[in-house]
Enzyme design. Structure first.
Site, PDB file in Angstrom:
ATOM      1  N   LYS A 145     -10.207  12.432   8.502  1.00 49.18           N
ATOM      2  CA  LYS A 145      -9.973  11.623   9.703  1.00 49.18           C
ATOM      3  C   LYS A 145     -10.673  12.248  10.911  1.00 49.18           C
ATOM      4  CE  LYS A 145      -6.250   8.709   8.553  1.00 49.18           C
ATOM      5  NZ  LYS A 145      -7.106   7.524   8.649  1.00 49.18           N
ATOM      6  N   ARG A 159      -7.738  -0.210   0.813  1.00 42.02           N
ATOM      7  CA  ARG A 159      -8.276  -1.439   0.201  1.00 42.02           C
ATOM      8  C   ARG A 159      -8.619  -1.222  -1.267  1.00 42.02           C
ATOM      9  NH1 ARG A 159     -12.850  -1.788   4.670  1.00 42.02           N
ATOM     10  NH2 ARG A 159     -11.162  -0.725   5.762  1.00 42.02           N
ATOM     11  N   ASP A 194     -12.055   7.305   3.778  1.00 40.26           N
ATOM     12  CA  ASP A 194     -10.872   6.981   4.583  1.00 40.26           C
ATOM     13  C   ASP A 194     -10.511   5.492   4.470  1.00 40.26           C
ATOM     14  OD1 ASP A 194      -8.738   7.469   6.216  1.00 40.26           O
ATOM     15  OD2 ASP A 194      -9.887   7.625   8.070  1.00 40.26           O
ATOM     16  N   ASP A 212      -2.420  10.111   4.142  1.00 43.02           N
ATOM     17  CA  ASP A 212      -3.845   9.771   4.260  1.00 43.02           C
ATOM     18  C   ASP A 212      -4.557  10.779   5.164  1.00 43.02           C
ATOM     19  OD1 ASP A 212      -6.302   8.591   4.322  1.00 43.02           O
ATOM     20  OD2 ASP A 212      -5.691   6.832   5.503  1.00 43.02           O
ATOM     21  N   GLU A 215      -9.456   3.902   1.993  1.00 44.19           N
ATOM     22  CA  GLU A 215      -8.919   4.057   0.640  1.00 44.19           C
ATOM     23  C   GLU A 215      -7.889   2.980   0.303  1.00 44.19           C
ATOM     24  OE1 GLU A 215      -7.676   5.455   3.223  1.00 44.19           O
ATOM     25  OE2 GLU A 215      -5.540   5.069   2.937  1.00 44.19           O
ATOM     26  N   LYS A 237       0.847  -1.203   0.000  1.00 49.75           N
ATOM     27  CA  LYS A 237       0.000   0.000   0.000  1.00 49.75           C
ATOM     28  C   LYS A 237       0.874   1.241   0.000  1.00 49.75           C
ATOM     29  CE  LYS A 237      -3.292   2.604   2.930  1.00 49.75           C
ATOM     30  NZ  LYS A 237      -4.157   2.597   4.131  1.00 49.75           N
ATOM     31  N   ASP A 252       1.543   5.925   5.785  1.00 47.96           N
ATOM     32  CA  ASP A 252       0.567   5.075   5.110  1.00 47.96           C
ATOM     33  C   ASP A 252       1.091   4.447   3.817  1.00 47.96           C
ATOM     34  OD1 ASP A 252      -1.863   3.930   5.617  1.00 47.96           O
ATOM     35  OD2 ASP A 252      -3.040   5.426   4.541  1.00 47.96           O
TER      36      ASP A 252
HETATM   37  N1  BES Z   1      -4.372   4.391   6.962  1.00 48.67           N
HETATM   38  C1  BES Z   1      -5.513   4.071   7.726  1.00 48.67           C
HETATM   39  C2  BES Z   1      -5.252   2.981   8.789  1.00 48.67           C
HETATM   40  C3  BES Z   1      -4.237   3.280   9.864  1.00 48.67           C
HETATM   41  C4  BES Z   1      -4.632   3.580  11.142  1.00 48.67           C
HETATM   42  C5  BES Z   1      -2.889   3.138   9.611  1.00 48.67           C
HETATM   43  C6  BES Z   1      -3.707   3.800  12.130  1.00 48.67           C
HETATM   44  C7  BES Z   1      -1.937   3.352  10.606  1.00 48.67           C
HETATM   45  C8  BES Z   1      -2.353   3.677  11.875  1.00 48.67           C
HETATM   46  C9  BES Z   1      -6.638   3.581   6.821  1.00 48.67           C
HETATM   47  O1  BES Z   1      -6.649   4.092   5.540  1.00 48.67           O
HETATM   48  C10 BES Z   1      -7.927   3.979   7.462  1.00 48.67           C
HETATM   49  O2  BES Z   1      -8.143   5.149   7.587  1.00 48.67           O
HETATM   50  N2  BES Z   1      -8.727   2.998   7.854  1.00 48.67           N
HETATM   51  C11 BES Z   1      -9.972   3.266   8.482  1.00 48.67           C
HETATM   52  C12 BES Z   1     -11.029   2.398   7.833  1.00 48.67           C
HETATM   53  C13 BES Z   1     -12.437   2.706   8.269  1.00 48.67           C
HETATM   54  C14 BES Z   1     -12.861   4.047   7.723  1.00 48.67           C
HETATM   55  C15 BES Z   1     -13.344   1.631   7.755  1.00 48.67           C
HETATM   56  C16 BES Z   1      -9.836   2.898   9.957  1.00 48.67           C
HETATM   57  O3  BES Z   1      -9.221   1.887  10.275  1.00 48.67           O
HETATM   58  O4  BES Z   1     -10.356   3.657  10.773  1.00 48.67           O
HETATM   59 ZN    ZN Z   2      -4.805   4.672   4.770  1.00 43.10          ZN
HETATM   60 ZN    ZN Z   3      -7.676   5.951   5.385  1.00 42.37          ZN
END
Ligand code: BES
Ligand code: ZN
Ligand code: ZN
Length: 497
Positions: free
Chosen positions: A271, A346, A342, A264, A344, A259, A283
Site C-alpha cells: 500500500k 476483485r 493491491d 490487505d 486483490e 470479500k 477488508d
Molecule cells: N481493500 C482495498 C480497498 C479499500 C480502500 C478498502 C479503502 C477500504 C478502504 C483494495 O483491495 C485496494 O487496495 N484497492 C486499490 C485498487 C487499485 C490498486 C486499483 C485501490 O482502491 O486503491
Molecule cells: Zn482489499
Molecule cells: Zn488491495
C-alpha cells in the site's frame, strides 16, 4: 440484552423512562402516563414539539423527553437517532433499564417496519467491542433491558408488529456479529478462523456451512484466490453457507458473495499511501456481512432460499507472493494480467462469482470493501452500487437502502469502460486507468457474471474512523440491515418474484 414489549411502567431509579414526543402526542401522555410520572414532568410542550429538542425532565425521576417534531414527517432514521440518544443517555446515567413510551407508534402505516426499528436499535446503539480489555467489566455499558410501553397501542400489538419486532432483534444482533468480525484483529481472524466462526454460527442459528480447504480450492483451480494467497503463510478458505427453508418463495437461490481479505497489505505492490494500511483488517467486511446476514435469515426463518459464498485469504508480500506482470488463470478459465497486487479483492471475488453460476441463481449480490475510489466518490455515507439486474430489483434495493438508511448510489457499467481493463497479453488486466476506479473494478467483476447481479462497494461505510451516531467507530456491520430489508420485502412482495 433483553428487549421486549411491556404493559407496565415502573418507578425505579435504575430505569430511565424515555418519552418520544411528536406534535400530536402531548394529550396522550396525560391520558396514558401514570399520574406520578405525569406530574413529575414540567411540560414545556411547545419546546418538546420541536424536533431534536431534548429535555432531561427530572433527575430524581429519570425521565427524558425527546422531541421528534411532526409525526407526519417522522422517518425511520429520525426515530433511530432519537432512540440512540435515549440509550446513550441511559448509559451515561448508569441505568440498567430503559422504558420507551412512543404513543406516535399507533399511527404508523407499516407497524412491522416500525417494530423492526424498535427491535434493532437497542443492539445497534449499545454495541461495544471489549474482548481485549483487561477491565472490560468496568467499561461495559450499564443498559441491559429495554422495554417498549404498549398500553393498548393497537399498532404495536398487531401480529405484524410482533413479527417485525423479532426480525429487528435478529437483525440488530446480526449487525453486531458483523461488527465483531470486522473488529477482530487479523492475527486472530485468519481465513481459517473466519470459516470456523461461520461454521459455529451456522450451528447456533440453523444454516449449513461447507468449508472448502486449500487442497479442494487447488483441485477446483480457483486461480484468483490461490494467487492472492501465495504471499501468505495462512491457507485460504472458501466457505459455502446455505439457508434453505421448506417451500421457499424462490425456486432459484439468491446468492450473497462477500470479500474476505482478512488483512490487505497490498502484497508486493505494498500500500503506497501513508496510513492506508492502518484499517485494513476491515477488508473482510463484505464476508462479515454475508455471514451475519445468513445467520439473521436462519434466525427469523425467512422463506427464501439463500446461499452465501465467502472466499477468504490475507494479502501479503511473502516470499512466494504473486507478482505484478503475472498472468493467472481464473476458475472460469479467464486469463488475467496482474498489474497491481493491491487490486486483490476483485480476483478472489471473480472466482466466487464464476462459482455461483452452477446454482442457476435468481440474483447474486456481492459486497466488498473493493476500492478507495468508492470512498472518494461517496465517502462513509453511501454504498456504491453497480448492477445489470432488472429495474424492479434495482428499485427494491434503492428503497431498502433508504429505509435501512444504508443508502445506495448507482454508478454506471457502460460498455466503454471495458476498454480500460483490456490487457496486451491476457484476456483482461486487474486494474484500469487513473479514473473511474470503482467502476473499472465493477467492470472486472461483471466479466465473471452470467446472471442478474448487483455489486456493492462498501469500502466507505464499512469502517469508520469516528463514531457517527448509532454507527460505532471501526466496524459498522454495513449491509446487514440493507440486505435484510431487501430480502424481507422480496419474500413478501409478489412484484419482485
Ligand atoms: N481493500 C482495498 C480497498 C479499500 C480502500 C478498502 C479503502 C477500504 C478502504 C483494495 O483491495 C485496494 O487496495 N484497492 C486499490 C485498487 C487499485 C490498486 C486499483 C485501490 O482502491 O486503491
Ligand atoms: Zn482489499
Ligand atoms: Zn488491495
Amino acid at each position: 440484552m433483553e428487549v421486549k414489549f411491556t404493559n407496565k411502567i415502573k418507578k425505579d431509579p435504575k430505569i430511565l423512562l424515555g418519552l418520544l414526543i411528536t406534535d400530536e402526542s402531548a394529550p396522550l401522555f396525560k391520558e396514558i402516563l401514570p399520574k406520578p410520572f405525569y406530574k413529575a414532568i414540567d411540560w414545556d410542550s411547545e419546546l418538546l414539539k420541536k424536533e431534536d429538542t431534548l429535555q432531561h425532565i427530572t433527575d430524581s425521576e429519570k425521565i427524558l423527553g425527546i422531541g421528534l417534531g411532526k409525526l407526519e414527517t417522522l422517518t425511520y432514521e429520525k426515530l433511530r437517532k432519537s432512540l440512540h440518544t435515549l440509550f446513550t443517555r441511559a448509559n451515561a446515567l448508569k441505568c440498567s433499564q430503559v422504558t420507551v413510551f412512543f404513543p406516535g407508534a399507533a399511527t404508523f402505516s407499516t407497524p412491522n417496519k416500525l417494530a423492526r426499528v424498535l427491535g434493532e436499535m437497542p443492539f445497534l446503539s449499545n454495541y461495544q467491542y471489549l474482548k481485549y480489555f483487561s477491565n472490560a467489566n468496568e467499561k461495559k455499558n450499564t443498559v441491559e433491558k429495554v422495554s417498549y410501553f404498549m398500553d393498548g397501542n393497537k399498532s404495536l400489538s398487531s401480529e405484524d408488529a410482533t413479527t417485525g419486532f423479532l426480525e429487528g432483534i435478529a437483525i440488530g444482533k446480526a449487525t453486531c456479529t458483523a461488527r465483531d468480525l470486522v473488529n477482530d484483529p487479523p492475527n486472530q481472524l485468519t481465513a481459517t478462523t473466519l470459516a470456523t466462526i461461520a461454521t459455529q454460527l451456522g450451528k447456533t442459528s440453523g444454516f449449513s456451512v461447507e468449508v472448502l480447504e486449500k487442497t479442494k480450492i487447488e483441485a477446483l483451480k480457483m486461480g484468483g484466490l490461490l494467487s492472492v494467497n501465495r504471499g501468505s503463510i495462512q491457507p485460504p478458505t472458501f466457505s459455502i453457507l446455505e439457508w434453505k427453508p421448506k417451500n421457499p418463495v424462490n425456486t432459484q437461490p439468491i446468492i450473497l458473495v462477500g470479500k474476505g481479505v482478512t488483512f490487505d497489505t497490498g502484497g508486493l505492490s505494498l500500500k503506497p499511501t501513508p496510513n492506508s494500511m492502518d484499517s485494513m483488517k476491515c477488508d473482510m467486511a463484505g464476508a462479515a456481512t454475508v455471514i451475519a446476514t445468513l445467520s439473521a435469515c436462519a434466525e427469523i426463518k425467512i422463506p427464501l432460499h439463500i446461499i452465501g459464498l465467502v472466499p477468504a485469504t490475507d494479502n501479503r508480500p511473502g516470499e512466494d507472493a504473486y507478482t505484478p506482470n503475472d498472468v493467472i488463470c481464473m476458475y472460469n478459465q479467464t486469463t488475467v494480467e496482474v498489474l497491481n497486487t493491491d487490486a486483490e479483492g476483485r480476483l478472489i471475488l471473480a472466482d466466487a462469482l464464476a462459482y455461483a453460476k452452477q446454482y442457476n441463481p435468481k440474483l447474486v449480490i456481492d459486497l466488498a470493501t473493493l476500492t478507495g475510489a468508492a470512498v472518494v466518490a461517496v465517502g462513509v455515507q453511501g454504498i456504491a452500487m453497480m448492477t445489470n439486474a432488472s429495474k424492479n430489483i434495482k428499485e427494491a434495493l434503492l428503497k431498502a437502502g433508504e429505509e435501512s438508511y444504508e443508502r445506495l448510489v448507482e454508478l454506471p457499467l457502460w460498455d466503454e469502460y471495458k476498454e480500460l481493463i483490456k490487457s496486451d497479453i491476457a484476456d483482461i488486466k486487474n486494474i484500469g486507468g487513473p479514473y473511474a476506479g470503482a467502476i473499472t473494478a465493477g467492470k472486472f467483476l461483471e466479466h465473471f457474471t452470467s446472471y442478474p447481479w448487483v455489486h456493492l462497494d462498501i469500502a466507505g461505510p464499512a469502517y469508520l474512523n469516528a463514531q457517527d451516531n448509532y454507527r460505532p467507530k471501526n466496524g459498522t456491520g454495513t449491509g446487514v440491515r440493507l440486505l435484510m430489508q431487501f430480502l424481507l420485502d422480496h419474500a413478501t412482495e409478489p412484484r419482485n418474484n
